[in-house]
Design a protein around this motif. Structure first.
Motif, mmCIF file in Angstrom:
data_model
loop_
_atom_site.group_PDB
_atom_site.id
_atom_site.type_symbol
_atom_site.label_atom_id
_atom_site.label_comp_id
_atom_site.label_asym_id
_atom_site.label_seq_id
_atom_site.Cartn_x
_atom_site.Cartn_y
_atom_site.Cartn_z
ATOM 1 N N GLY A 544 45.490 42.316 40.971
ATOM 2 C CA GLY A 544 46.587 42.614 40.104
ATOM 3 C C GLY A 544 47.286 41.303 39.784
ATOM 4 O O GLY A 544 48.373 41.569 38.716
ATOM 5 N N ILE A 545 46.888 40.270 39.952
ATOM 6 C CA ILE A 545 47.640 38.989 39.512
ATOM 7 C C ILE A 545 46.364 37.925 38.830
ATOM 8 O O ILE A 545 45.470 37.853 39.676
ATOM 9 C CB ILE A 545 48.381 38.294 40.446
ATOM 10 C CG1 ILE A 545 49.525 39.236 40.739
ATOM 11 C CG2 ILE A 545 48.934 36.723 39.964
ATOM 12 C CD1 ILE A 545 50.608 38.433 41.910
ATOM 13 N N GLU A 546 46.652 37.191 37.717
ATOM 14 C CA GLU A 546 45.732 36.239 37.403
ATOM 15 C C GLU A 546 46.307 35.214 36.462
ATOM 16 O O GLU A 546 47.593 35.375 35.712
ATOM 17 C CB GLU A 546 44.710 36.888 36.368
ATOM 18 C CG GLU A 546 43.618 35.889 36.099
ATOM 19 C CD GLU A 546 42.852 35.250 37.193
ATOM 20 O OE1 GLU A 546 43.350 34.183 37.784
ATOM 21 O OE2 GLU A 546 41.834 36.065 37.912
ATOM 22 N N ASP A 547 46.230 33.967 36.560
ATOM 23 C CA ASP A 547 46.738 32.866 35.652
ATOM 24 C C ASP A 547 46.516 33.107 34.218
ATOM 25 O O ASP A 547 45.475 33.648 33.973
ATOM 26 C CB ASP A 547 46.131 31.365 36.225
ATOM 27 C CG ASP A 547 46.459 31.038 37.720
ATOM 28 O OD1 ASP A 547 47.664 31.953 38.059
ATOM 29 O OD2 ASP A 547 45.805 30.260 38.281
ATOM 30 N N TYR A 548 47.465 32.291 33.438
ATOM 31 C CA TYR A 548 47.443 32.681 32.004
ATOM 32 C C TYR A 548 46.096 31.714 31.540
ATOM 33 O O TYR A 548 45.408 32.127 30.538
ATOM 34 C CB TYR A 548 48.714 31.936 31.526
ATOM 35 C CG TYR A 548 48.358 31.398 30.024
ATOM 36 C CD1 TYR A 548 48.245 32.397 28.834
ATOM 37 C CD2 TYR A 548 48.145 30.217 29.550
ATOM 38 C CE1 TYR A 548 48.183 32.298 27.682
ATOM 39 C CE2 TYR A 548 47.972 29.688 28.282
ATOM 40 C CZ TYR A 548 47.687 30.750 27.293
ATOM 41 O OH TYR A 548 47.515 30.579 26.005
ATOM 42 N N LYS A 549 45.897 30.467 32.405
ATOM 43 C CA LYS A 549 44.691 29.645 31.654
ATOM 44 C C LYS A 549 43.177 30.415 31.821
ATOM 45 O O LYS A 549 42.488 30.264 31.327
ATOM 46 C CB LYS A 549 44.587 28.465 32.673
ATOM 47 C CG LYS A 549 44.382 28.602 34.121
ATOM 48 C CD LYS A 549 44.284 27.186 34.737
ATOM 49 C CE LYS A 549 44.019 27.369 36.338
ATOM 50 N NZ LYS A 549 45.256 27.748 37.195
ATOM 51 N N VAL A 550 43.421 31.427 32.737
ATOM 52 C CA VAL A 550 42.123 32.342 33.176
ATOM 53 C C VAL A 550 42.031 33.479 31.790
ATOM 54 O O VAL A 550 41.272 33.796 31.112
ATOM 55 C CB VAL A 550 41.995 32.813 34.342
ATOM 56 C CG1 VAL A 550 40.567 33.913 34.328
ATOM 57 C CG2 VAL A 550 41.840 31.849 35.264
ATOM 58 N N LEU A 551 43.233 34.232 32.061
ATOM 59 C CA LEU A 551 43.318 35.462 31.297
ATOM 60 C C LEU A 551 43.061 35.132 29.477
ATOM 61 O O LEU A 551 42.697 36.119 28.552
ATOM 62 C CB LEU A 551 44.883 36.211 31.279
ATOM 63 C CG LEU A 551 44.813 36.761 32.409
ATOM 64 C CD1 LEU A 551 46.377 37.169 32.650
ATOM 65 C CD2 LEU A 551 43.943 38.002 32.839
ATOM 66 N N LYS A 552 43.866 33.953 29.033
ATOM 67 C CA LYS A 552 43.612 33.631 27.676
ATOM 68 C C LYS A 552 42.047 33.671 27.092
ATOM 69 O O LYS A 552 41.813 34.003 25.997
ATOM 70 C CB LYS A 552 44.158 32.125 27.485
ATOM 71 C CG LYS A 552 43.416 31.218 27.796
ATOM 72 C CD LYS A 552 44.096 29.800 27.284
ATOM 73 C CE LYS A 552 43.658 29.591 25.890
ATOM 74 N NZ LYS A 552 43.875 28.363 25.397
ATOM 75 N N ASN A 553 41.089 33.419 27.982
ATOM 76 C CA ASN A 553 39.721 33.385 27.618
ATOM 77 C C ASN A 553 38.972 34.943 27.992
ATOM 78 O O ASN A 553 38.208 35.342 27.370
ATOM 79 C CB ASN A 553 39.135 32.285 28.344
ATOM 80 C CG ASN A 553 39.641 30.914 27.796
ATOM 81 O OD1 ASN A 553 39.710 30.644 26.607
ATOM 82 N ND2 ASN A 553 39.787 29.791 28.660
ATOM 83 N N THR A 554 39.249 35.175 29.254
ATOM 84 C CA THR A 554 38.648 36.432 29.926
ATOM 85 C C THR A 554 39.142 37.880 29.345
ATOM 86 O O THR A 554 38.433 38.483 29.175
ATOM 87 C CB THR A 554 38.740 36.381 31.245
ATOM 88 O OG1 THR A 554 40.069 36.639 31.694
ATOM 89 C CG2 THR A 554 38.237 34.932 31.923
#
Length: 620
Positions: A544-554
């Motif tokens: 339920g939680i993920e870093d911005y640096k990951v989400l911006k790409n995935t």
């Protein structure tokens, strides 16, 4: 260390809140001027500007029955200068007529005033002129009780003079007012707000902040409780202080949380602040977290904080730690960071979601608690590292991971003790709730009273919604504003900031919170907010939680709502802030006169510090 990573990072709010109730119809929807009730000769109405945040202010009126018969209703009328207006109000129905004439009538429950009784109503105002209300009438008569036969209001006292000014106090003296029935006492006003009532013509104001400017005036009250005009004002600046340690010269506060446990699984170290370029774009760091246990501040992870050895390539200055040096770990690296960036201030933050349970016991003896925190922060081994203390109590007199029943004054008492111990030249701050729902967490605590002892409050305007509600509805966890279909009224940044201002917290002491991560659901078929889900979306360290640096790409952004972004990728639905939405939030923060912004936390940003850059650029 994964337990620390997953549990202590979470800051979501309680989802059990009361429904929001409307306090007042918008002024634009009200027309006409109510007919004044029959004149009540033995009553007074007194206006006070309680706070001012530059573009607006909070004002209040107090109506008092000074006669011997019961009042059945009351109506107060007054004029404001052009450019000054009344927005939302409470405990009265307010209408506007003419150029800038306002009329306030009692609501159903507070119209009856027995002899000696009083009632106060208030409002949020707009514009710079909130200190000047003229032409006041109460039930058609003079607001100062001048309608009483044979009785006149007191004259204005002489303009006060100031003496015996120190870092924390000033003595005021003034010449007496006159009245045909005699003077009963004097109200002492500081920056337009009453701070004391005295019977003589002197008053010493204590508990002030060093190097700070204040404005004082006085107002007399006669034996019939009529108040006269306010005296002239005297400006007083306390000695000492120098530059306010909390505010960078010519700039706004840009604060980031550095997580102690980030040096493990996340492999994020103090040096990353340098390599990402973030060190040159921030003003403050909150080192999190110290623990609160046994009524004391205690160290969190001593190995990470003071003992972990850094090799030359890991160290801020390229110099490796030795086995016998007295201080290693994060504290030593922060010392090196400050040596290279002398304008950065570092605070040690205590508590957090997991470790807030100890505050309830600690505040039973605030002075002893403050002493323990001071002794730890100022330990000679690392005293030069820290410039103050941050108390992250989630949540006083309310429920978080556990429930607290310390009472609404506990936070104020704690902060008063901290300021008394740490003194004027140390930073004293807190992370605070953003639950602006009616009867919610902001309402549970005297944050305004606590704020007078604090440099600023970090308003945690994130984690409003998330997969802790496993079936949804999907909603952005950090909305700037409300929007149609938002699951809970009062769960947005704008409402939280407005509620703190209305409570009396100065706008410059409020920092807007930004999350450098997203919250997400899985099993979602609807792209827009409001969809159903089957549970939390997978995350690197916690579901339920993920870093911005990951989400911006995935999971790139597919839409925006309420001033923040959301994304749907496959059956997963995420919400998070981007450089673009942060720019919007920073622009809004400046229009509100806020002191700046903070974020949780450095580890969620990209290697080149995209989000820190957006905050820095947005607050220029």
């Amino acid at each position: 260390m994964s337990t620390k990573t997953s549990v202590r990072r979470t800051r979501f709010r309680s989802r059990s809140v009361a429904a929001l109730t409307a306090l007042l119809l918008p002024l634009a929807a009200m027309v006409g001027l109510a007919s004044p009730a029959a004149a009540a000769a033995s009553a007074t109405a007194t206006y006070t500007k309680k706070s001012d945040w530059g573009t607006g202010f909070e004002g209040s009126w107090t109506v008092k029955n000074t006669g011997t018969t019961t009042l059945s209703s009351w109506t107060v009328e007054w004029d404001f200068p052009v450019g000054t207006g009344v927005g939302s109000a409470w405990d009265a129905t307010v209408t506007k007529s003419g150029t800038n004439h306002y009329t306030a009538k009692n609501v159903g429950w507070n119209g009856t005033l027995n002899p000696g009784a009083s009632v106060t109503f208030g409002f949020n105002g707009t514009g710079p002129g909130g200190g000047s209300a003229t032409g006041c009438k109460l039930n058609g008569a003079s607001c100062d009780g001048g309608g009483v036969p044979g009785d006149t209001a007191p004259t204005a006292p002489g303009t006060p003079t100031a003496s015996e000014i120190t870092n924390t106090s000033a003595k005021l003296s003034w010449s007496a007012a006159t009245d045909d029935k005699g003077i009963k006492n004097y109200d002492v006003l500081r920056d337009g707000a009453k701070i004391a009532t005295v019977t003589g013509t002197t008053y010493t104001n204590t508990g002030l902040t060093a190097g700070t400017s204040y404005s004082y005036s006085v107002q007399a009250r006669d034996t019939a409780d009529q108040t006269g005009p306010v005296s002239g004002s005297v400006a007083v600046k306390t000695t000492g202080g120098g530059t306010d340690p909390g505010t960078p010269p010519g700039d706004q506060i840009k604060l980031g949380y550095f997580t102690e446990w980030g040096v493990y699984d996340r492999n994020y170290h103090v040096k990353n602040l340098v390599t990402s370029g973030s060190a040159s774009k921030i003003t403050h760091i909150n080192y999190s977290f110290g623990n609160v246990q046994g009524g004391k501040c205690t160290i969190g992870d001593a190995y990470a904080a003071t003992d972990k050895a850094y090799t030359a390539d890991q160290a801020v200055d390229g110099v490796a730690d030795t086995w016998d040096q007295p201080l290693r770990g994060n504290f030593n690296q922060l010392r090196k960071l400050k040596a290279a960036n002398p304008d950065i201030k570092v605070l040690w933050s205590f508590g957090g979601w997991t470790w807030s349970g100890g505050f309830g016991d600690a505040v039973k003896n605030p002075a002893a608690f403050a002493q323990s925190c001071y002794d730890l922060v100022e330990d000679p081994r690392w005293a030069d590292v820290f410039d103050g203390i941050d108390l992250d109590w989630e949540y006083p007199n309310a429920c978080g991971l556990s429930c607290d029943t310390s009472g609404p004054a506990a936070m104020k008492n704690m902060m008063q003790a901290m300021r008394a111990k740490f003194g004027a030249n140390y930073l004293v701050t807190a992370a605070v709730t953003a639950d602006a729902s009616s009867g919610g967490k902001i309402d549970a605590t005297d944050y305004a009273g606590a704020s007078q002892y604090m440099n600023w409050l970090n308003v945690m305007t994130y984690d409003f919604f998330g997969a802790f509600a496993a079936q949804g509805p999907t909603a952005p966890h950090s909305p700037l504003t409300s929007y149609p279909g938002i699951p809970q009224a009062g769960f947005n940044s704008a409402d939280a900031i407005a509620k703190y201002k209305a409570q009396g917290v100065p706008a410059k002491k409020l920092l807007l919170g930004i999350g450098f991560y997203g919250r997400g659901w899985t099993g979602v078929t609807q792209a827009a907010p409001g969809g159903t889900a089957t549970g939390a979306a997978p995350g690197t360290y916690e579901a339920g939680i993920e870093d911005y640096k990951v989400l911006k790409n995935t999971c790139p952004v597919t839409g925006t709502v309420g001033g923040t972004a959301y994304a749907k990728c496959g059956s997963n639905w995420w919400s998070y802030d981007t450089p673009a939405t942060i720019a919007t939030k920073m622009a809004w923060a400046k229009t509100q006169g806020l002191g700046g912004a903070f974020f949780w936390d450095f580890t969620g940003d990209t290697a080149n510090g995209e989000l820190v850059t957006a905050i820095s650029n947005g607050l220029k």
